[in-house]
Enzyme design. Structure first.
Site, short mmCIF file in Angstrom:
data_model
loop_
_atom_site.label_atom_id
_atom_site.label_comp_id
_atom_site.label_asym_id
_atom_site.label_seq_id
_atom_site.Cartn_x
_atom_site.Cartn_y
_atom_site.Cartn_z
N ALA A 135 0.85 -1.20 0.00
CA ALA A 135 0.00 0.00 0.00
C ALA A 135 0.88 1.24 0.00
CB ALA A 135 -0.90 0.04 1.24
N SER A 175 -7.02 -0.88 8.50
CA SER A 175 -6.32 0.02 9.43
C SER A 175 -7.29 0.75 10.36
CB SER A 175 -5.55 1.04 8.58
OG SER A 175 -5.20 2.15 9.36
N GLU A 231 -7.06 3.70 10.94
CA GLU A 231 -7.32 5.01 10.33
C GLU A 231 -8.74 5.07 9.77
OE1 GLU A 231 -5.54 8.14 9.57
OE2 GLU A 231 -4.73 7.40 11.43
N TYR A 266 -6.01 8.38 2.56
CA TYR A 266 -5.53 7.04 2.91
C TYR A 266 -6.64 6.25 3.63
CZ TYR A 266 -3.16 3.42 5.66
OH TYR A 266 -2.81 2.23 6.25
N HIS A 291 1.33 0.01 14.65
CA HIS A 291 2.35 -0.89 15.20
C HIS A 291 3.71 -0.50 14.61
CE1 HIS A 291 0.09 -2.79 11.94
NE2 HIS A 291 1.26 -3.21 11.49
N GLY A 298 9.28 2.87 8.90
CA GLY A 298 9.79 3.91 8.00
C GLY A 298 10.13 5.18 8.78
N ALA A 304 -6.71 17.35 8.22
CA ALA A 304 -7.73 16.80 9.11
C ALA A 304 -7.02 15.76 9.97
CB ALA A 304 -8.86 16.16 8.32
P1 NAP Z 1 5.24 0.04 4.65
O1 NAP Z 1 6.44 -0.20 5.50
O2 NAP Z 1 4.99 1.42 4.13
O3 NAP Z 1 5.29 -0.98 3.41
C1 NAP Z 1 4.46 -0.84 2.31
C2 NAP Z 1 4.80 -1.90 1.27
O4 NAP Z 1 3.91 -1.75 0.15
C3 NAP Z 1 6.22 -1.78 0.71
O5 NAP Z 1 6.78 -3.08 0.61
C4 NAP Z 1 5.99 -1.19 -0.69
O6 NAP Z 1 6.98 -1.56 -1.62
C5 NAP Z 1 4.68 -1.88 -1.06
N1 NAP Z 1 3.99 -1.26 -2.18
C6 NAP Z 1 3.66 0.06 -2.31
N2 NAP Z 1 3.05 0.24 -3.49
C7 NAP Z 1 2.99 -0.96 -4.13
C8 NAP Z 1 2.50 -1.40 -5.41
N3 NAP Z 1 1.93 -0.56 -6.26
N4 NAP Z 1 2.61 -2.71 -5.72
C9 NAP Z 1 3.19 -3.58 -4.86
N5 NAP Z 1 3.68 -3.22 -3.66
C10 NAP Z 1 3.59 -1.92 -3.30
O7 NAP Z 1 3.90 -0.39 5.43
P2 NAP Z 1 3.73 -1.31 6.76
O8 NAP Z 1 3.82 -0.44 7.95
O9 NAP Z 1 4.58 -2.52 6.63
O10 NAP Z 1 2.19 -1.70 6.62
C11 NAP Z 1 1.78 -2.87 5.90
C12 NAP Z 1 0.32 -2.73 5.51
O11 NAP Z 1 -0.48 -2.58 6.68
C13 NAP Z 1 0.00 -1.51 4.66
O12 NAP Z 1 -1.06 -1.87 3.79
C14 NAP Z 1 -0.49 -0.48 5.64
O13 NAP Z 1 -1.33 0.46 5.02
C15 NAP Z 1 -1.22 -1.37 6.62
N6 NAP Z 1 -1.31 -0.91 8.01
C16 NAP Z 1 -0.18 -0.54 8.67
C17 NAP Z 1 -0.26 -0.18 10.01
C18 NAP Z 1 0.96 0.20 10.79
O14 NAP Z 1 0.81 0.79 11.88
N7 NAP Z 1 2.16 -0.14 10.34
C19 NAP Z 1 -1.50 -0.23 10.67
C20 NAP Z 1 -2.63 -0.64 9.94
C21 NAP Z 1 -2.52 -1.01 8.62
P3 NAP Z 1 8.27 -0.62 -1.95
O15 NAP Z 1 9.33 -1.08 -0.99
O16 NAP Z 1 8.56 -0.96 -3.36
O17 NAP Z 1 7.86 0.81 -1.73
O1 F7E Z 2 1.33 9.73 12.85
C1 F7E Z 2 1.28 12.95 14.70
C2 F7E Z 2 0.37 12.83 13.49
O2 F7E Z 2 2.44 9.23 10.67
C3 F7E Z 2 0.84 9.49 14.14
C4 F7E Z 2 0.34 4.39 9.34
O3 F7E Z 2 1.05 3.19 9.55
O4 F7E Z 2 -0.85 4.12 11.40
C5 F7E Z 2 -0.01 5.01 10.68
O5 F7E Z 2 -0.67 6.25 10.45
C6 F7E Z 2 0.40 10.80 14.78
C7 F7E Z 2 -0.52 11.67 13.91
O6 F7E Z 2 1.00 7.46 11.81
C8 F7E Z 2 4.42 14.31 13.51
O7 F7E Z 2 -0.33 14.06 13.27
C9 F7E Z 2 3.03 14.72 15.12
O8 F7E Z 2 -1.59 12.13 14.68
O9 F7E Z 2 3.18 7.99 12.74
P1 F7E Z 2 2.09 8.59 11.97
P2 F7E Z 2 -0.56 7.48 11.43
O10 F7E Z 2 -0.94 8.69 10.68
O11 F7E Z 2 -1.32 7.21 12.70
C10 F7E Z 2 -2.09 3.78 10.77
C11 F7E Z 2 -2.79 2.79 11.65
C12 F7E Z 2 -1.90 3.32 9.37
O12 F7E Z 2 -2.65 2.49 8.88
C13 F7E Z 2 -0.92 4.09 8.53
O13 F7E Z 2 -0.53 3.31 7.40
O14 F7E Z 2 1.56 11.59 15.04
N1 F7E Z 2 2.54 13.65 14.43
N2 F7E Z 2 4.18 15.14 14.57
C14 F7E Z 2 3.39 13.38 13.42
N3 F7E Z 2 3.36 12.41 12.49
C15 F7E Z 2 4.38 12.36 11.60
N4 F7E Z 2 4.40 11.38 10.66
N5 F7E Z 2 5.42 13.25 11.64
C16 F7E Z 2 5.49 14.26 12.58
O15 F7E Z 2 6.42 15.05 12.59
#
Ligand code: NAP
Ligand code: F7E
Length: 337
Positions: A79, A122, A124, A146, A176, A182, A277
């Protein structure tokens, strides 16, 4: 057993691949074509994986991969996952994160309908929350392109399960993190800055909304839940969370405190980092997963932060050491010539 993972180069993909390999699976990872390989997170298991080129934007490549591999389990983790980028690239986010799920489901329907499918949904999707804590029945109110794309991915997974009797489940995972997170996500941005500041490589950290609260868990624990969902008799959706929320400020306080620093001296507020937002407060109720899957988080909040800071410190100390070695080598050469 054969498992195919999209997003294998990402944080979750790398932990899930390790977990499945340890269980004896043959693991296939979908990677998209790039002019340079970015396989850092899977470098240590590279020789135990089979990588296949395909793209969530390309139906033919997905169908071809499934036709050839015939996996038993498919984990769709690929994603565009960074929320701020979804405002800058809303259409691309919808294609990767939303419509990409339909492409994968269509490929399953036509090329391996017996496979079990996991969709990475997610928290989100709850966005401006309708109730606290959030569970599988809480209505969605996404607050970013997203979040909107993930709601689509979630509903299309449910719809294909009900329309075509696919074994398709959606895991609604709360945030998580890990040392493999990243660098742009707030937790890793903080632990990376803590390491640089401690080692004298930086002197401040710019952040946005410090009051946002998230239910943060450890990625290594969460990938186990993905697998558990696919081992059930019936396909169902589950919330995965710790049940405890903390603010970004608390995260920073603990991370800086771990190396003996006061976050207030280093963190600077930058209004450019505020979102159009915001999702103010997420808190998950994972009681269904705990009772039906027997899942529970093992790594606590503080322990996870310390693990992340330690990993970043090590990375920079090693880099610094290499630089110092290079510097003294150059100096030695200069002196001897
Ligand atoms: P991530 O580190 O950003 O990894 C995203 C992966 O998606 C990368 O391997 C990326 O490949 C691949 N990708 C992006 N565009 C693609 C495409 N067009 N075709 C094939 N692969 C593609 O994300 P993550 O934190 O591991 O999360 C894994 C999944 O769980 C995601 O769907 C995310 O939205 C969801 N999620 C994450 C969290 C969290 O807190 N981490 C929570 C809820 C849901 P490249 O290396 O080539 O960019
Ligand atoms: O932000 C605040 C920001 O970018 C968390 C993704 O894995 O989890 C992730 O989404 C909070 C937000 O994660 C900065 O405004 C403050 O309220 O680490 P984040 P996210 O937006 O919660 C969900 C479950 C997913 O599914 C997504 O793929 O932190 N915040 N200052 C900041 N956030 C960022 N990135 N950078 C700042 O400087």
């Amino acid at each position: 057993m054969k498992a195919l993972i999209t997003g294998i180069t990402g944080q979750d993909g790398s932990y899930l691949a390790e977990f499945l390999i340890a269980k004896g699976y043959r693991v296939y990872g979908v990677v998209r074509r790039s002019s340079t390989e970015k396989y850092d997170r899977i470098a240590h298991i590279r020789d135990r994986l089979v990588l296949v080129q395909a793209d969530l934007l390309d139906q033919v490549s997905l169908s071809q991969a499934l036709k050839e591999i015939q996996p038993d389990e498919i984990y769709n983790l690929g994603a565009q996952s960074f929320v701020p980028t979804s405002w800058a690239q809303p259409v691309l986010t919808a294609e990767f994160t939303g419509t990409g799920v339909t492409r994968m489901l269509e490929a399953i329907r036509s090329d391996c309908p017996q496979a079990r499918f996991y969709q990475a949904s997610s928290s989100e999707m709850f966005g401006m929350v309708r109730e606290t804590p959030q569970n599988e029945k809480t209505p969605f109110y996404p607050r970013s392109p997203y979040g909107v794309a993930k709601v689509y991915g979630h509903h299309i997974t449910v719809n294909y399960r009900e329309s075509y009797r696919l074994f398709a489940v959606s895991g609604i995972l709360f945030n998580h993190e890990s040392p493999r997170r990243g660098l742009e996500f707030v937790t890793r941005k903080i632990t990376d800055a803590v390491a640089r500041i401690k080692l004298g490589l930086a002197d401040e950290l710019k952040l946005g909304n410090l009051d946002a609260k998230r239910d943060w868990g450890f990625a290594g624990d969460y990938v186990k839940a993905m697998w558990m969902m696919l081992q059930q008799d019936k396909p169902q959706d589950y919330v995965i969370s710790t049940g405890i929320a903390h603010s970004v400020r608390e995260f920073a306080e603990i991370a800086f405190g771990f190396v003996g620093l006061d976050y207030k001296k280093y963190v600077k507020l930058d209004s450019e980092l505020l979102r159009p937002a915001e999702v103010d407060h997420l808190l998950g109720d994972s009681s269904k997963a705990r009772s039906e899957l027997g899942w529970r988080p093992e790594v606590g909040f503080r322990e996870m932060i310390e693990m992340m800071v330690e990993a970043d410190l090590q990375r920079y100390s090693y880099g610094k050491l290499m630089d110092e070695n290079r510097y003294s080598e150059t100096k030695t050469k200069a002196l001897s010539s």
